[in-house]
Design a protein around this motif. Sequence first.
Motif, PDB file in Angstrom:
ATOM      1  N   PHE A 272      26.425   2.600  -7.480  1.00 54.39           N
ATOM      2  CA  PHE A 272      26.487   1.154  -7.382  1.00 54.39           C
ATOM      3  C   PHE A 272      27.918   0.729  -7.650  1.00 54.39           C
ATOM      4  CE2 PHE A 272      24.845  -3.031  -7.383  1.00 54.39           C
ATOM      5  CZ  PHE A 272      25.661  -3.747  -8.244  1.00 54.39           C
ATOM      6  N   LYS A 273      28.506  -0.001  -6.703  1.00 54.96           N
ATOM      7  CA  LYS A 273      29.892  -0.440  -6.896  1.00 54.96           C
ATOM      8  C   LYS A 273      29.918  -1.947  -6.892  1.00 54.96           C
ATOM      9  CE  LYS A 273      32.441   3.477  -5.451  1.00 54.96           C
ATOM     10  NZ  LYS A 273      31.782   4.226  -4.383  1.00 54.96           N
ATOM     11  N   MET A 278      32.838  -9.057 -11.936  1.00 53.19           N
ATOM     12  CA  MET A 278      31.470  -9.476 -12.187  1.00 53.19           C
ATOM     13  C   MET A 278      30.900  -8.877 -13.466  1.00 53.19           C
ATOM     14  SD  MET A 278      30.076  -9.435  -8.330  1.00 53.19           S
ATOM     15  CE  MET A 278      28.363  -9.677  -8.581  1.00 53.19           C
ATOM     16  N   ASP A 279      31.547  -7.838 -13.945  1.00 54.67           N
ATOM     17  CA  ASP A 279      31.147  -7.289 -15.239  1.00 54.67           C
ATOM     18  C   ASP A 279      29.684  -6.862 -15.258  1.00 54.67           C
ATOM     19  OD1 ASP A 279      30.799  -8.561 -18.631  1.00 54.67           O
ATOM     20  OD2 ASP A 279      31.234  -6.540 -17.891  1.00 54.67           O
ATOM     21  N   VAL A 280      29.294  -6.185 -14.199  1.00 60.97           N
ATOM     22  CA  VAL A 280      27.918  -5.709 -14.174  1.00 60.97           C
ATOM     23  C   VAL A 280      27.919  -4.187 -14.153  1.00 60.97           C
ATOM     24  CG1 VAL A 280      26.926  -7.743 -13.110  1.00 60.97           C
ATOM     25  CG2 VAL A 280      27.817  -5.929 -11.664  1.00 60.97           C
ATOM     26  N   LEU A 281      26.734  -3.680 -13.893  1.00 60.26           N
ATOM     27  CA  LEU A 281      26.451  -2.262 -13.965  1.00 60.26           C
ATOM     28  C   LEU A 281      27.587  -1.357 -13.536  1.00 60.26           C
ATOM     29  CD1 LEU A 281      23.940  -0.532 -14.561  1.00 60.26           C
ATOM     30  CD2 LEU A 281      23.609  -0.385 -12.107  1.00 60.26           C
ATOM     31  N   LYS A 283      27.477   2.292 -13.966  1.00 63.33           N
ATOM     32  CA  LYS A 283      26.957   3.590 -14.395  1.00 63.33           C
ATOM     33  C   LYS A 283      27.589   4.723 -13.622  1.00 63.33           C
ATOM     34  CE  LYS A 283      22.492   4.030 -14.390  1.00 63.33           C
ATOM     35  NZ  LYS A 283      21.099   4.200 -14.777  1.00 63.33           N
TER      36      LYS A 283
ATOM     37  N   LEU B 212      20.539  -2.613 -14.157  1.00 64.06           N
ATOM     38  CA  LEU B 212      21.379  -3.644 -13.541  1.00 64.06           C
ATOM     39  C   LEU B 212      21.102  -5.000 -14.167  1.00 64.06           C
ATOM     40  CD1 LEU B 212      23.372  -4.647 -11.395  1.00 64.06           C
ATOM     41  CD2 LEU B 212      21.453  -4.847  -9.808  1.00 64.06           C
ATOM     42  N   THR B 215      22.616  -5.622 -17.597  1.00 64.38           N
ATOM     43  CA  THR B 215      24.038  -5.947 -17.695  1.00 64.38           C
ATOM     44  C   THR B 215      24.332  -7.366 -17.199  1.00 64.38           C
ATOM     45  OG1 THR B 215      24.557  -5.043 -15.523  1.00 64.38           O
ATOM     46  CG2 THR B 215      24.745  -3.546 -17.400  1.00 64.38           C
ATOM     47  N   HIS B 238      25.118  -4.180  -2.401  1.00 67.09           N
ATOM     48  CA  HIS B 238      24.862  -2.736  -2.302  1.00 67.09           C
ATOM     49  C   HIS B 238      24.278  -2.411  -0.929  1.00 67.09           C
ATOM     50  CE1 HIS B 238      24.206   1.249  -4.012  1.00 67.09           C
ATOM     51  NE2 HIS B 238      22.981   1.248  -3.516  1.00 67.09           N
ATOM     52  N   ARG B 241      26.952  -2.779   1.820  1.00 70.12           N
ATOM     53  CA  ARG B 241      27.911  -1.656   1.797  1.00 70.12           C
ATOM     54  C   ARG B 241      27.417  -0.521   2.687  1.00 70.12           C
ATOM     55  NH1 ARG B 241      30.018   2.728  -1.670  1.00 70.12           N
ATOM     56  NH2 ARG B 241      28.177   2.932  -2.987  1.00 70.12           N
TER      57      ARG B 241
END
Lengths: 346, 292
Positions: A272-273, A278-281, A283, B212, B215, B238, B241
């Motif tokens: 996940f990019k 956005m300061d999210v996930l 991992k 997700l 966060t 996502h 992409r």
Amino acid sequence: MDDTVAEYIRRTVLKIPRDEIKMMLQKWGFLSEAQLQTLNFHQMKDNISQEVVQLCEENSADIKQAAVLDIIYNHIYQNKRMWSVYQMKKSAEELEYFDIKDFKKKFKRRLRSALKNVTITFKEYEDNAIWIRVAWGTPYKKPNQYKPSYVVYHSQTPYVFVSASVLKSNMPLLCQALIVASNYHDIREMELRSHSLNSLKDIVFKRYSQNFQTCTTKPLQGGNVELENADIRIIQENRSEKERIHRLNEEVFGSGPQPKLEFAQYRLETMFKSDPKMDVLDKKEPFRCLVKFSSPHLLESLKSLAPAGMADAPLSPLLTCIPHKARNYFKIREKKGLFPGSFVSP
Amino acid sequence: VPPQESVDPQKTAFLLRKAWTLYSVTPLYRFRRARLRDYARLLSAFIAAEKQKGLAVEVGVELDIKVALSSLADLRGSELDQAALLVQLCSRSQASSRSSEDKLVWSGWFCSMFGDDLSENLPEDFTSLPLFLSHGAESYTTLVGSWFQKTFDCCFRRLAISPQNLSWMVAMWAGCKLDRAASAVELVFSVPRLAQPLDISYAIHPEDAKALWDTVQKTPGEISQEEVDVFMDCLYAHFHRHFKIHLAAAKLVKVSTAVASAHCDGIVKILQSQYLPGVLMLLTELAISQIQ
């Protein structure tokens, strides 16, 4: 005539739409024209099938003949079944002459040596397609005629199309028999499935119009590009954008009709990019997803997305590669290295 | 965030794993809790009369419909809420006269879960139960609905669920903590206006969806529209992409999680009893918005 054969014929006739029964019985050729004349095709199907059974009784039909009628039905209604595709591999490039008698003999021998109770029926069609019907039994039970497997083999190709019965355990044996009979040494299942047998053939035999790199030095004028609801408010800017999308679409999909598939499935195991703002996930593990596209005509549907404003043009290669990669099931992982934005599909 | 009150799972088991069709209902005029038995008799008589008039309810079999009305005291948000009202239609085939042969053919229930917005300013004589859920043949729903409308001067309307509300639901439910292995968080989109319609199912592993959301959500116990938008934008990005498709431009028609699933036509299925109050609270809110 065996009771089970009578019942099987009765049920097979019942499946056929009433106004097609006569045609199918003629194709079958087991009942004479004179016998067919005696049938009243305007009565209830129940009664028609009973009369057919009686005529078959007169001719002493056995399961072999009944199986041929079943193949004929399934050949005409092939799109009711789900087909998978298998590809066979030869060890050496030997030029071998394909002998249909030899093929049938070897196929039957291989299956029967492993399984005593099995009904095997062949029918050849004009387009070099050999249809094989296999009804499976066990060492102690007679074959189940109601759940047969169908195999379609084009002898000039390494491809086999299979509509298996529910009993998946018979697949290895079926695969074995196919490679032995056709003198190949290996067989693997492709990630390609559809109800439309012809479309599967189009894809693996490359019979659809492939994308050619069209070299246009100037934008298409007027008539070639269909601008839906040619709105006079569309100014030159929008028109050239529409033309660009159209051109890219043609490049990628080709201009002919697309093979007919009903779905495509992608198992995504990519990262996940997100925008760091956005300061999210963030991992280090993949973001696991399963994406399924379905449509009565998937490829035509995907082709229309960019012109409809729903997608960028060109559309992602993950979607446009379906026909020439001959697959509609994918597992996508992140490609490591120089270009982290690209994907691999194993 | 869904309050996890202790609701007796036994009493509410019948609510779970059923597809409920949603309606909003305007307040009931002169509804008396004490008269449930009378109402049941009147509704039975109404249904029998409509059948005599030739309103074919079910195909073939002659069915004798028995009506039962009951209160579900536990099914409410606060003391300000009315207790839920359950309506059940049972059939007894006239062929068999054994009383043990009763079969439940239809159920519907009225509910208010923290519906203070509506009940606060109601004049006396009005009972607020803004959410109605039905399960069973639509012909029975119509019969029951018209009797209630006539008797209590209220109005039933199908409750559609907008894509925005579906997004809210999926974000909220994806974040729920669950004991056992959960099913995927699935979003179903439809692109109908193409020459060949397209359906897209986007299912995310529940652990990854929750990671997700965790966060994105800044304050535990609170959800803001902005956070829901960020969550959805992440999912859309996502997807884009990989496929270059603008999923946000498609129509979100259904969301499905281990907690509950919801369809834009106003159909929900609740799968976990611990989150039942939370789901009902959200639905009550939607019903009230439709009424006001």
